[in-house]
Design a protein around this motif. Structure first.
Motif, short mmCIF file in Angstrom:
data_model
loop_
_atom_site.label_atom_id
_atom_site.label_comp_id
_atom_site.label_asym_id
_atom_site.label_seq_id
_atom_site.Cartn_x
_atom_site.Cartn_y
_atom_site.Cartn_z
N CYS A 186 4.04 3.18 -8.87
CA CYS A 186 4.19 4.19 -9.93
C CYS A 186 2.97 5.11 -10.03
O CYS A 186 3.11 6.31 -10.29
N VAL A 187 1.77 4.56 -9.81
CA VAL A 187 0.54 5.33 -10.00
C VAL A 187 0.27 6.28 -8.84
O VAL A 187 -0.21 7.40 -9.04
N ASN A 188 0.58 5.85 -7.61
CA ASN A 188 0.25 6.65 -6.43
C ASN A 188 1.41 7.58 -6.05
O ASN A 188 2.49 7.11 -5.69
N ARG A 189 1.16 8.87 -6.13
CA ARG A 189 2.20 9.86 -5.81
C ARG A 189 2.59 9.80 -4.33
O ARG A 189 3.70 10.19 -3.97
N THR A 190 1.68 9.34 -3.47
CA THR A 190 2.01 9.25 -2.04
C THR A 190 3.10 8.21 -1.77
O THR A 190 3.71 8.21 -0.71
N LEU A 191 3.32 7.32 -2.75
CA LEU A 191 4.35 6.29 -2.59
C LEU A 191 5.65 6.65 -3.30
O LEU A 191 6.55 5.82 -3.40
N HIS A 192 5.74 7.88 -3.80
CA HIS A 192 6.97 8.31 -4.47
C HIS A 192 7.97 8.81 -3.44
O HIS A 192 8.40 9.96 -3.46
N GLU A 193 8.31 7.92 -2.52
CA GLU A 193 9.29 8.17 -1.48
C GLU A 193 10.46 7.20 -1.66
O GLU A 193 10.30 6.16 -2.31
#
Length: 310
Positions: free
Chosen positions: A50-57
């Protein structure tokens, strides 16, 4: 024998518990430690995603849904077990029993659906990489996650609505938690509709998802064998924890179904209890560990988050 109908059965007795003396405190600490580890591991990975935008995949959003489902399923099992371990009375009210059935069964169904959706995502990413972004849109991701949560809720509500009104000849469930099949076995009335619906539910929620997963991974394996080294490495890094998670959960579910229906008296009571808890404890505990260690992006972000807290 006094016949008890559904209006008279206001509680159930969990008959698998037995007096363990002072060992109950050791069992309590072991179960509590497992529960704390499950909460900690799953919450950590949910926060990381949730915190890391790079993991919003899509892949990580499906993973987040999987971890939330495991927290949800654990909450339906561990608190009640912890209470009964220390208690001398192992009764549970009928509404609470059916609530536990609802949580555990929706968790199990949701777990298979989440794993099936994740296999579909990996199939598109590896077998159709050029069309992946156009096919796995944000709207489609939201729709797939919604289905994995809504379908189990509807299916289990119907299951409970069929089981709750049954006339029952007893109220002893020979397990450490409430199970729908155990309640149906207590019925004095006709359970034909329950059996038909139970078979349909098992086919749709427990058999079809693994079959779909096997199909997608057969396609992925074919592409890997024909592809370059980079493609094989990508597939191994993302698919290994997924395959391990599927095998672990499928084994636990299949064993529990077969044992509860066909081999009820063939195992020692303690082994029976441990195996009945296997798919409800090992999956939420080991899945976040598998993904946290095997998927490099999650592992790096976990380290960053933990180091930042220190």
């Amino acid at each position: 024998m006094m016949m008890m109908n559904s209006t008279q059965t206001s509680f159930f007795t969990l008959g698998a518990y037995y007096d363990t003396g002072l060992l109950r405190y050791l069992y309590f600490l072991i179960i509590l430690s497992l529960y704390v580890c499950i909460i900690g591991a799953n919450v950590l990975l949910i926060l990381v995603i949730c915190v890391n935008r790079t993991l919003h995949e899509p892949m990580y959003l499906f993973l987040c849904s999987l971890f939330v489902n495991e927290l949800y399923g654990s909450s339906g099992l561990f608190p009640l077990i912890l209470v009964h371990i220390l208690s001398d009375s192992h009764t549970v009210s009928a509404p609470l029993c059916f609530l536990q059935i609802f949580v555990i069964y929706t968790y199990a169904c949701g777990e298979f659906l989440n794993l099936a959706v994740m296999s579909y995502d990996r199939y598109l990413a590896i077998c159709r990489p050029l069309q992946y972004k156009s096919q796995m849109t944000s709207g489609k991701v939201a729709m797939l996650i919604s289905v994995t949560w809504l379908f189990p809720v509807i299916a289990i509500i119907v299951l409970i609505c069929l089981s709750a009104p049954l006339q029952r000849c007893g109220n002893i469930i020979h397990k450490v938690y409430c199970g729908n099949y155990s309640i149906v076995r207590l019925a004095c009335s006709n359970t034909r509709v329950n059996n038909i619906y139970g078979l349909m539910y098992t086919m749709v929620s427990i058999i079809m998802p693994p079959v779909f997963i096997i199909y997608t991974y057969a396609k992925i394996l074919r592409v890997c064998l024909c592809g370059c080294k980079q493609t094989r490495q990508k597939a191994l890094s993302t698919c290994t924890p997924h395959v391990a998670s599927i095998l672990n959960f499928s084994f636990g579910c299949c064993f529990q179904i077969l044992q509860s229906r066909y081999f009820k008296d063939s195992l020692p009571s303690m082994l029976d209890i441990l195996m009945s808890l296997y798919f409800l404890t090992c999956q939420p505990l080991f899945t976040p560990v598998l993904y946290g260690l095997k998927m490099s992006k999650i592992y790096r972000n976990c380290k960053q988050l933990l180091c930042a807290e220190k």
